[in-house]
Design a protein around this motif. Structure first.
Motif, mmCIF file in Angstrom:
data_model
loop_
_atom_site.group_PDB
_atom_site.id
_atom_site.type_symbol
_atom_site.label_atom_id
_atom_site.label_comp_id
_atom_site.label_asym_id
_atom_site.label_seq_id
_atom_site.Cartn_x
_atom_site.Cartn_y
_atom_site.Cartn_z
ATOM 1 N N VAL A 197 -33.569 90.973 64.144
ATOM 2 C CA VAL A 197 -34.089 92.333 64.317
ATOM 3 C C VAL A 197 -35.594 92.298 64.058
ATOM 4 C CG1 VAL A 197 -33.954 94.766 63.616
ATOM 5 C CG2 VAL A 197 -31.937 93.305 63.377
ATOM 6 N N VAL A 198 -36.366 92.855 64.984
ATOM 7 C CA VAL A 198 -37.798 93.045 64.752
ATOM 8 C C VAL A 198 -38.059 94.546 64.759
ATOM 9 C CG1 VAL A 198 -40.144 92.650 65.614
ATOM 10 C CG2 VAL A 198 -38.429 90.830 65.770
ATOM 11 N N GLU A 199 -38.561 95.051 63.633
ATOM 12 C CA GLU A 199 -38.788 96.495 63.499
ATOM 13 C C GLU A 199 -39.918 96.941 64.418
ATOM 14 O OE1 GLU A 199 -39.490 97.308 59.361
ATOM 15 O OE2 GLU A 199 -37.538 96.507 58.802
ATOM 16 N N ASN A 200 -39.682 98.016 65.144
ATOM 17 C CA ASN A 200 -40.658 98.570 66.085
ATOM 18 C C ASN A 200 -41.219 97.483 67.000
ATOM 19 O OD1 ASN A 200 -41.638 100.002 63.067
ATOM 20 N ND2 ASN A 200 -40.474 101.115 64.585
ATOM 21 N N GLY A 201 -40.350 96.562 67.372
ATOM 22 C CA GLY A 201 -40.794 95.382 68.127
ATOM 23 C C GLY A 201 -40.852 95.615 69.624
ATOM 24 N N GLY A 202 -40.071 96.578 70.141
ATOM 25 C CA GLY A 202 -40.006 96.789 71.581
ATOM 26 C C GLY A 202 -38.675 96.303 72.137
ATOM 27 N N ALA A 203 -38.712 95.674 73.309
ATOM 28 C CA ALA A 203 -37.478 95.294 74.006
ATOM 29 C C ALA A 203 -36.764 94.133 73.313
ATOM 30 C CB ALA A 203 -37.792 94.924 75.443
ATOM 31 N N GLY A 204 -35.465 94.307 73.042
ATOM 32 C CA GLY A 204 -34.675 93.339 72.282
ATOM 33 C C GLY A 204 -34.715 91.927 72.833
ATOM 34 N N SER A 205 -34.425 91.791 74.156
ATOM 35 C CA SER A 205 -34.322 90.435 74.708
ATOM 36 C C SER A 205 -35.694 89.778 74.800
ATOM 37 C CB SER A 205 -33.641 90.473 76.075
ATOM 38 O OG SER A 205 -34.391 91.286 76.954
ATOM 39 N N LYS A 206 -36.742 90.574 75.026
ATOM 40 C CA LYS A 206 -38.092 89.991 75.199
ATOM 41 C C LYS A 206 -38.714 89.611 73.866
ATOM 42 C CE LYS A 206 -39.424 91.717 79.655
ATOM 43 N NZ LYS A 206 -38.358 92.722 79.911
ATOM 44 N N VAL A 207 -38.444 90.407 72.818
ATOM 45 C CA VAL A 207 -39.113 90.198 71.534
ATOM 46 C C VAL A 207 -38.261 89.349 70.599
ATOM 47 C CG1 VAL A 207 -40.013 91.384 69.495
ATOM 48 C CG2 VAL A 207 -40.390 92.348 71.772
ATOM 49 N N SER A 208 -36.989 89.727 70.422
ATOM 50 C CA SER A 208 -36.134 89.025 69.458
ATOM 51 C C SER A 208 -35.426 87.827 70.081
ATOM 52 C CB SER A 208 -35.110 89.995 68.866
ATOM 53 O OG SER A 208 -35.795 90.947 68.076
ATOM 54 N N ALA A 223 -36.072 96.010 67.963
ATOM 55 C CA ALA A 223 -35.589 94.998 68.909
ATOM 56 C C ALA A 223 -34.480 94.171 68.274
ATOM 57 C CB ALA A 223 -36.745 94.095 69.322
ATOM 58 N N TRP A 224 -33.261 94.264 68.819
ATOM 59 C CA TRP A 224 -32.107 93.492 68.331
ATOM 60 C C TRP A 224 -31.763 92.386 69.324
ATOM 61 C CZ3 TRP A 224 -28.326 94.326 64.311
ATOM 62 C CH2 TRP A 224 -28.493 95.492 63.548
ATOM 63 N N PHE A 225 -31.322 91.267 68.813
ATOM 64 C CA PHE A 225 -30.718 90.232 69.649
ATOM 65 C C PHE A 225 -29.649 89.568 68.777
ATOM 66 C CE2 PHE A 225 -30.817 86.306 72.379
ATOM 67 C CZ PHE A 225 -30.639 86.941 73.602
ATOM 68 N N ALA A 226 -28.390 89.595 69.238
ATOM 69 C CA ALA A 226 -27.297 89.091 68.400
ATOM 70 C C ALA A 226 -26.303 88.343 69.266
ATOM 71 C CB ALA A 226 -26.602 90.250 67.695
ATOM 72 N N GLY A 227 -25.597 87.400 68.668
ATOM 73 C CA GLY A 227 -24.597 86.660 69.418
ATOM 74 C C GLY A 227 -24.196 85.377 68.721
ATOM 75 N N PHE A 228 -23.850 84.367 69.522
ATOM 76 C CA PHE A 228 -23.352 83.115 68.934
ATOM 77 C C PHE A 228 -23.416 82.000 69.964
ATOM 78 C CE2 PHE A 228 -19.976 85.777 70.579
ATOM 79 C CZ PHE A 228 -19.295 84.935 71.438
ATOM 80 N N LEU A 229 -23.253 80.768 69.476
ATOM 81 C CA LEU A 229 -23.133 79.617 70.356
ATOM 82 C C LEU A 229 -21.644 79.356 70.543
ATOM 83 C CD1 LEU A 229 -25.749 77.175 68.731
ATOM 84 C CD2 LEU A 229 -26.133 79.120 70.252
#
Ligand SMILES: [Zn+2]
Length: 446
Positions: free
Chosen positions: A416-427, A398-404
């Motif tokens: 990044v959460v390894e084997n976490g599932g859906a990026g926006s829901k988990v990270s 699960a990836w979530f990346a960006g900026f303010l």
């Protein structure tokens, strides 16, 4: 005469031998002194194999590591000690990217001329850019899952948050079982040293290549019926997104639209834009080398190129490098290399035109509003992209990346959460928690 000349030859020979010895010693000293001084037998720096010199502070003057009379002390709070363990390092030197190991010259005060000179016997002090309390927030938000959180100032390069899990309390190091899932890569700083399949966050690279190389792409309509057939192969989308413009295609994270864009931009351009984004090269963070993310589409078929454009195929990404690409988009296309020492200077590299960076920024902002929800990130002015990177036979990363997009709080991030599932829901929620805390502390003060 004969005896005298023989004596002169002997003296000359001895003198030559002596000079050779001096030259040999000096050159060996210059070449190897820094290695000799850091042998773990050196009692000025190590006690029982543990580093016993120097002081490490966080950016706000909180003591993370200190030595008193050769006794090593970490911060008094266990969560802080564990959260910053990879940034500070362990005294056994298992974490080679940690400050204790990477900055041992600065900590010991050693230099070629004066050797190990410690005024009061406790070495030198260094200040890191990290905020240890913010790291603790990130550590708790990861809640036992394996992964990493990075936050940095895209104007100055200061890394405020650098957390990698699993971690441990350096005051009570565990007996590490390298085969156990619990200890998998426990000494590795995942922000700096890991690489993962990027999945959909890579669409931000394909997007840049498309904006610069496909004329009229920002006014175009894309149609998605769930499958894009390419020369006998295909790229699939989790759902059929129907008619969409480019901004909506990014918010939908539409696989078929972005595969189409990668194929149209072509292998050479996708490769070039991946390199601009930092793939296929390493970063040096105050001398600490990051792992290298890779993109190689030189021998890719059309179908493979489509998959590469959506962050699959053979693509891998290093989280810190990707965070710096987020910073470049936020900072008018100029990438400021992240740094860890408060008093060091960052390298600046132009990687995108200001115009292209601005377009991507607008789309990422739109993605938050249409997709991730402003109510989940109130007041942050968040620009983001999620990624749910499929890996064979396992739960996706699960990836979530960006900026303010804020002048008063210029922060870029990666989770990044390894084997976490859906990026926006988990990270996404982890990023939200850490960024809200950062804004509370630093808005208007950076
Ligand atoms: Zn689609």
């Amino acid at each position: 005469m004969k005896i005298q000349s023989r004596r002169a030859v002997i003296v000359l020979f001895l003198l030559g031998f002596f000079i050779f010895g001096i030259v040999f010693f000096v050159s060996s000293y210059l070449k190897n002194a820094s290695t000799w001084v850091f042998y773990s037998g050196n009692k000025h720096i190590y006690k029982n194999g543990r580093i016993s010199t120097g002081t490490i502070y966080d950016r706000n003057g909180l003591t993370l590591f200190s030595t008193e009379g050769g006794k090593v002390k970490y911060n008094s709070d266990k969560t802080i000690r564990t959260a910053v363990m990879h940034a500070v390092g362990d005294s056994e030197g298992n974490v080679s990217t940690g400050a204790l190991y990477a900055f041992k010259k600065q900590l010991s005060g050693w230099n070629l001329v004066n050797g190990v000179y410690h005024g009061n016997g406790s070495g030198n002090a260094i200040s890191l850019t990290i905020d240890a309390k913010l790291c603790a927030v990130a550590y708790e938000a990861l809640a036992g899952r394996h992964g990493t959180v990075g936050v940095y100032n895209y104007k100055t390069g200061d890394i405020l948050c650098m957390v990698s899990t699993p971690s441990f309390d350096p005051e009570n190091p565990p007996k590490v079982d390298p085969d156990s899932e619990e200890h998998n890569g426990i000494y590795m700083n995942r922000l700096l040293s890991s690489t993962y399949t990027p999945g959909s966050v890579f669409k931000l690279v394909t997007l840049a290549a498309a904006i610069d190389n496909i004329s009229g792409v920002t006014d175009r309509t894309f149609r998605c019926n769930g499958t894009l057939k390419i020369d006998g192969g295909k790229v699939t989308c989790p759902s059929s997104h129907g008619k969409q413009n480019l901004s909506e295609a990014l918010a939908n994270s539409c696989n078929t639209a972005f595969a189409e864009l990668a194929i149209e931009a072509g292998a050479n351009q996708l490769q070039a834009y991946a390199q601009k984004a930092g793939f296929n090269s390493v970063m040096y963070i105050d001398g600490i080398k990051t792992a290298q993310g890779k993109v190689d589409v030189t021998a890719a078929s059309k179908t493979d190129l489509g998959w590469a454009g959506i962050g699959q195929y053979t693509d891998t990404a290093n989280p810190a490098t990707f965070m710096a690409y987020m910073g470049a988009i936020a900072n008018n296309g100029v990438r400021v290399t992240p740094k860890l020492l408060l008093n060091s200077k960052s390298k600046q590299t132009s990687v995108l035109s200001p115009d292209t960076a601005d377009k991507i920024k607008t789309y990422m902002r739109n993605d938050t509003i249409l997709n991730y929800g402003e109510r989940n990130y109130p007041g942050l002015h968040l620009c983001a992209k999620s990624g749910t990177a499929q890996i064979n036979g396992q739960q996706p990363n699960a990836w979530f990346a960006g900026f303010l997009d804020r002048k008063d709080c210029p922060l870029a991030f990666v989770v990044v959460v390894e084997n976490g599932g859906a990026g926006s829901k988990v990270s996404g929620p982890i990023a939200g928690k850490v960024l809200q805390e950062a804004v509370k502390t630093y808005a208007g003060k950076m």
